[in-house]
Write a protein that holds these residues in place. Structure first.
Motif, PDB file in Angstrom:
ATOM      1  N   UNK A  34       0.932  -1.371  -0.396  1.00 23.60           N
ATOM      2  CA  UNK A  34       0.544  -0.292  -0.116  1.00 23.60           C
ATOM      3  C   UNK A  34       0.744   1.267   0.256  1.00 23.60           C
ATOM      4  N   UNK A  35       0.302   2.235  -1.081  1.00 21.85           N
ATOM      5  CA  UNK A  35       1.541   3.415  -1.058  1.00 21.85           C
ATOM      6  C   UNK A  35       1.232   4.380   0.493  1.00 21.85           C
ATOM      7  N   UNK A  36       0.196   4.331   0.859  1.00 20.44           N
ATOM      8  CA  UNK A  36      -0.235   5.389   2.466  1.00 20.44           C
ATOM      9  C   UNK A  36       0.755   4.932   3.681  1.00 20.44           C
ATOM     10  N   UNK A  44      -4.264   9.264  -5.038  1.00 26.55           N
ATOM     11  CA  UNK A  44      -4.163   7.706  -6.461  1.00 26.55           C
ATOM     12  C   UNK A  44      -3.953   6.551  -5.638  1.00 26.55           C
ATOM     13  N   UNK A  45      -3.416   6.479  -4.654  1.00 28.03           N
ATOM     14  CA  UNK A  45      -4.169   5.849  -4.023  1.00 28.03           C
ATOM     15  C   UNK A  45      -4.511   4.195  -3.981  1.00 28.03           C
ATOM     16  N   UNK A  46      -4.540   2.953  -4.155  1.00 27.99           N
ATOM     17  CA  UNK A  46      -6.219   2.325  -4.683  1.00 27.99           C
ATOM     18  C   UNK A  46      -6.819   2.487  -2.773  1.00 27.99           C
ATOM     19  N   UNK A  47      -6.354   2.716  -2.211  1.00 26.51           N
ATOM     20  CA  UNK A  47      -7.393   2.436  -0.848  1.00 26.51           C
ATOM     21  C   UNK A  47      -8.502   3.538  -0.355  1.00 26.51           C
ATOM     22  N   UNK A  96      -0.692  14.041  -3.025  1.00 30.43           N
ATOM     23  CA  UNK A  96      -0.498  12.653  -3.432  1.00 30.43           C
ATOM     24  C   UNK A  96      -0.859  11.157  -3.655  1.00 30.43           C
ATOM     25  N   UNK A 146      10.052  11.181  -0.389  1.00 25.42           N
ATOM     26  CA  UNK A 146      10.604  12.654  -0.819  1.00 25.42           C
ATOM     27  C   UNK A 146       9.614  13.556  -2.160  1.00 25.42           C
ATOM     28  N   UNK A 147       9.101  12.321  -2.843  1.00 21.08           N
ATOM     29  CA  UNK A 147       7.648  12.591  -3.968  1.00 21.08           C
ATOM     30  C   UNK A 147       6.733  13.228  -3.235  1.00 21.08           C
ATOM     31  N   UNK A 182      10.033   8.056  -2.163  1.00 23.84           N
ATOM     32  CA  UNK A 182       8.240   7.729  -2.316  1.00 23.84           C
ATOM     33  C   UNK A 182       7.814   9.084  -1.139  1.00 23.84           C
TER      34      UNK A 182
END
Lengths: 242, 242
Positions: B153-155, B200-203, B197, B188-189, B186
């Motif tokens: 998961x991105x978050x 865009x996360x799927x969750x 940002x 840093x972006x 990630x």
């Protein structure tokens, strides 16, 4: 028609959670298995038989096959040579079938064999893999990073980002996968100076300790070959693209 | 003395490959378990009893406990309330012990309980977790991202990057872990515009389908509380920092 999707899996240990029976699976193990396989076909190999275990490799050896095999970067005693791409020279592999077993990469290949197709990706054949996946008219794509003993690897992820970028930008794929989005972002950081970026990956240190890090730059060189290795009845065969 | 190390694990399914018996494990499930737990303590909860299964939660309910529980974002029928941080209001939780079971987060907590310590991290207590880890005089740190049903998961990863940055920049930790390096990049972006940002996360899509995405901005707000929940004899207790 719905857009084809691309998904990224960061480790063979996560493959069961991503599994899609209709997906074309691209196996990635940049340092060094899939770079070595692409090199073997660029140098004229006729086929590569991926086997997951050392025992299977030994059986093939006893039946007279040429065997490339390593574990943790070290050549298995009975093998003809180890896992460096530089071992797969034309004089050794041209016209031959080679049995191949490595720490992470070949296990990923055997694991993926239930997919719609199994192909081999590396920076060496990056564009060709994109073109080949596009030529398969339907089905989503799952990029399976071999990782290192279950762990996430940066260099596999960068390749996943590079391939995802091609599939989305050039061939109209889409993604809803966090791993794919992370791969794209990491690739965007690394892309301007890929070889500089990969100086920090853990696998460089592991290979360096064994004196095997001479392949790093080579394994991050894009598009040296237009051959895509594709699994056919358990054997990887070369498919020339374009 | 060697520098203390920080490592990041992207999924509970990868935990066995990262396991270090001496590590302080920080469990992360930004959307929404660990954000909810930090909120509960900010609102005066006395303890949170994390349980992995619905069956255990039901047993506690039958013994008279207040139970917060959901699966796939939906409240379990017998639970008092579900997993939104906004449910853990002072009038409900102040001075209480709450039993808590969720899809991913509480399973990560029970899994991590063999570590040197188990603490709970979220953006809400980001700085406090860094300070608390530094105050533990020795031992490496493993940031365990709960993920989503085994997937990356991105978050959670962004939080791992934010905490890794603090541990390295402020407290002299180091890392040799590819997952930690990816998390840092990630982060840093995302850092200049975190809420932008995480669109865009799927969750976010999963929660949005259930009308539960009202918590996204809140769950990405840094340092609303200086309480670190720490596991003590199977119960999370509040540790005030600073």
């Amino acid at each position: 028609m719905d857009k084809r999707k691309v998904e990224v899996c960061f480790s063979t240990a996560l493959f069961p959670f991503h599994k899609s029976p209709n997906a074309h699976v691209v196996v990635v193990d940049i340092l060094r298995a899939t770079s070595a396989i692409c090199t073997a076909f660029a140098n004229g190999a006729k086929g590569i038989i991926p086997v997951a275990t050392v025992e299977e490799a030994r059986e093939y050896k006893e039946r007279g096959y040429m065997v490339a095999s390593e574990r943790d970067g070290v050549k298995i005693d009975f093998a003809d040579f180890g896992n460096s791409p530089f071992n797969f020279t034309p004089d050794r592999v041209q016209g031959k079938e080679v049995v191949y077993s490595t720490t992470n990469g070949t296990q990923a290949i055997t694991m993926a064999s239930s997919g719609a197709s199994v192909s081999i990706g590396s920076f060496l054949n990056l564009s060709a893999v994109g073109t080949w996946l596009n030529s398969q008219n339907e089905g989503d794509v799952l990029i399976l990073c071999a990782g290192w003993k279950g762990k996430f690897c940066l260099e596999d992820t960068l390749f996943a980002g590079a391939l995802t970028e091609i599939l989305i930008d050039e061939y109209g794929f889409t993604t809803v996968c966090d791993s794919a989005k992370a791969s794209l972002d990491l690739w965007s950081i690394a892309k301007p100076n890929l070889y500089g970026y990969v100086q920090k990956v853990a696998q460089r240190y592991r290979l360096g300790k064994l004196g095997l890090d001479d392949v790093i730059e080579y394994c991050h060189t894009p598009n040296l070959t237009s051959i895509v290795p594709v699994l056919q009845q358990g054997v990887l065969r070369p498919v020339a693209v374009g």
